[in-house]
Design a protein around this motif. Structure first.
Motif, PDB file in Angstrom:
ATOM      1  N   LEU A  64       0.839  -1.195   0.000  1.00 21.13           N
ATOM      2  CA  LEU A  64       0.000   0.000   0.000  1.00 21.13           C
ATOM      3  C   LEU A  64       0.877   1.249   0.000  1.00 21.13           C
ATOM      4  O   LEU A  64       1.131   1.845   1.045  1.00 21.13           O
ATOM      5  N   PRO A  65       1.339   1.661  -1.178  1.00 18.96           N
ATOM      6  CA  PRO A  65       2.186   2.859  -1.241  1.00 18.96           C
ATOM      7  C   PRO A  65       1.345   4.133  -1.149  1.00 18.96           C
ATOM      8  O   PRO A  65       1.013   4.756  -2.145  1.00 18.96           O
ATOM      9  N   ILE A  66       0.991   4.490   0.072  1.00 17.33           N
ATOM     10  CA  ILE A  66       0.134   5.656   0.298  1.00 17.33           C
ATOM     11  C   ILE A  66       0.977   6.793   0.848  1.00 17.33           C
ATOM     12  O   ILE A  66       1.792   6.609   1.747  1.00 17.33           O
ATOM     13  N   GLN A  74      -5.246   9.075  -7.306  1.00 14.79           N
ATOM     14  CA  GLN A  74      -4.025   8.294  -7.092  1.00 14.79           C
ATOM     15  C   GLN A  74      -4.213   7.295  -5.955  1.00 14.79           C
ATOM     16  O   GLN A  74      -3.736   6.164  -6.023  1.00 14.79           O
ATOM     17  N   LEU A  75      -4.899   7.714  -4.924  1.00 14.83           N
ATOM     18  CA  LEU A  75      -5.158   6.828  -3.794  1.00 14.83           C
ATOM     19  C   LEU A  75      -6.009   5.638  -4.229  1.00 14.83           C
ATOM     20  O   LEU A  75      -5.686   4.490  -3.917  1.00 14.83           O
ATOM     21  N   TRP A  76      -7.078   5.891  -4.970  1.00 16.48           N
ATOM     22  CA  TRP A  76      -7.922   4.790  -5.451  1.00 16.48           C
ATOM     23  C   TRP A  76      -7.172   3.906  -6.429  1.00 16.48           C
ATOM     24  O   TRP A  76      -7.353   2.692  -6.446  1.00 16.48           O
ATOM     25  N   PHE A  77      -6.312   4.506  -7.259  1.00 14.30           N
ATOM     26  CA  PHE A  77      -5.521   3.737  -8.220  1.00 14.30           C
ATOM     27  C   PHE A  77      -4.579   2.776  -7.502  1.00 14.30           C
ATOM     28  O   PHE A  77      -4.290   1.693  -7.995  1.00 14.30           O
ATOM     29  N   ASN A  78      -4.120   3.147  -6.315  1.00 21.08           N
ATOM     30  CA  ASN A  78      -3.255   2.267  -5.531  1.00 21.08           C
ATOM     31  C   ASN A  78      -4.038   1.290  -4.662  1.00 21.08           C
ATOM     32  O   ASN A  78      -3.575   0.187  -4.394  1.00 21.08           O
ATOM     33  N   LEU A  79      -5.214   1.679  -4.195  1.00 20.26           N
ATOM     34  CA  LEU A  79      -5.985   0.821  -3.299  1.00 20.26           C
ATOM     35  C   LEU A  79      -6.780  -0.276  -4.000  1.00 20.26           C
ATOM     36  O   LEU A  79      -6.868  -1.401  -3.504  1.00 20.26           O
ATOM     37  N   LEU A  80      -7.383   0.036  -5.136  1.00 19.67           N
ATOM     38  CA  LEU A  80      -8.251  -0.934  -5.801  1.00 19.67           C
ATOM     39  C   LEU A  80      -7.543  -2.234  -6.194  1.00 19.67           C
ATOM     40  O   LEU A  80      -8.087  -3.314  -5.947  1.00 19.67           O
TER      41      LEU A  80
END
Length: 107
Positions: A64-66, A74-80
Motif C-alpha cells: 500500500l504505497p500511500i 491516485q489513492l484509489w488507483f493504488n488501493l483498488l
C-alpha cells in the motif's frame, strides 16, 4: 548461511505459487462452491492478481504505497488493485479448501 536462506525463500515461493495456481485451476475447471458472484469476481480478477502480486514481489515495494500528498484518484488507483487482489486470494483459496473438504467427505 546466505545460500540456505535463499533456498528456503525459493521453496516457500514455489509452494505458495503452486497452491495459488492449483486454486486457480480449481476455480476455472470446476463449479465453484462459493456463491456465483464471488466465483465470477474471482475468475475475472485472478489473472490480474497474479501479475500484480508478481510485480509487487519483484520490486519489493510496499503493498500500500500511500502518501499524504496523493490525490484521491491516485489513492484509489493504488488501493483498488490491492483490495481486489487480496479478496481474490481469499476467495480462491477458500473455494479450493472447500472443494477439497467436500471431496474428502464424499469419498
Amino acid at each position: 548461511m546466505s545460500g540456505k536462506r535463499k533456498g528456503l525463500i525459493l521453496i516457500e515461493r514455489v509452494l505458495i505459487w503452486a497452491l495459488y495456481s492449483f486454486s486457480g485451476f480449481i476455480l476455472y475447471t470446476n463449479q465453484g462452491i462459493l456463491p456465483t458472484f464471488i466465483i465470477t469476481f474471482s475468475r475475472i480478477i485472478y489473472p490480474l492478481s497474479i501479475f500484480w502480486l508478481q510485480i509487487r514481489i519483484k520490486k519489493r515495494t510496499n503493498f500500500l504505497p500511500i502518501d499524504s500528498k496523493m490525490t484521491t484518484s491516485q489513492l484509489w488507483f493504488n488501493l483498488l488493485p490491492v483490495v481486489a487482489s487480496l479478496l481474490t486470494v481469499i476467495f480462491s483459496l477458500t473455494n479450493t479448501f472447500l472443494y477439497i473438504l467436500e471431496k474428502l467427505i464424499n469419498s
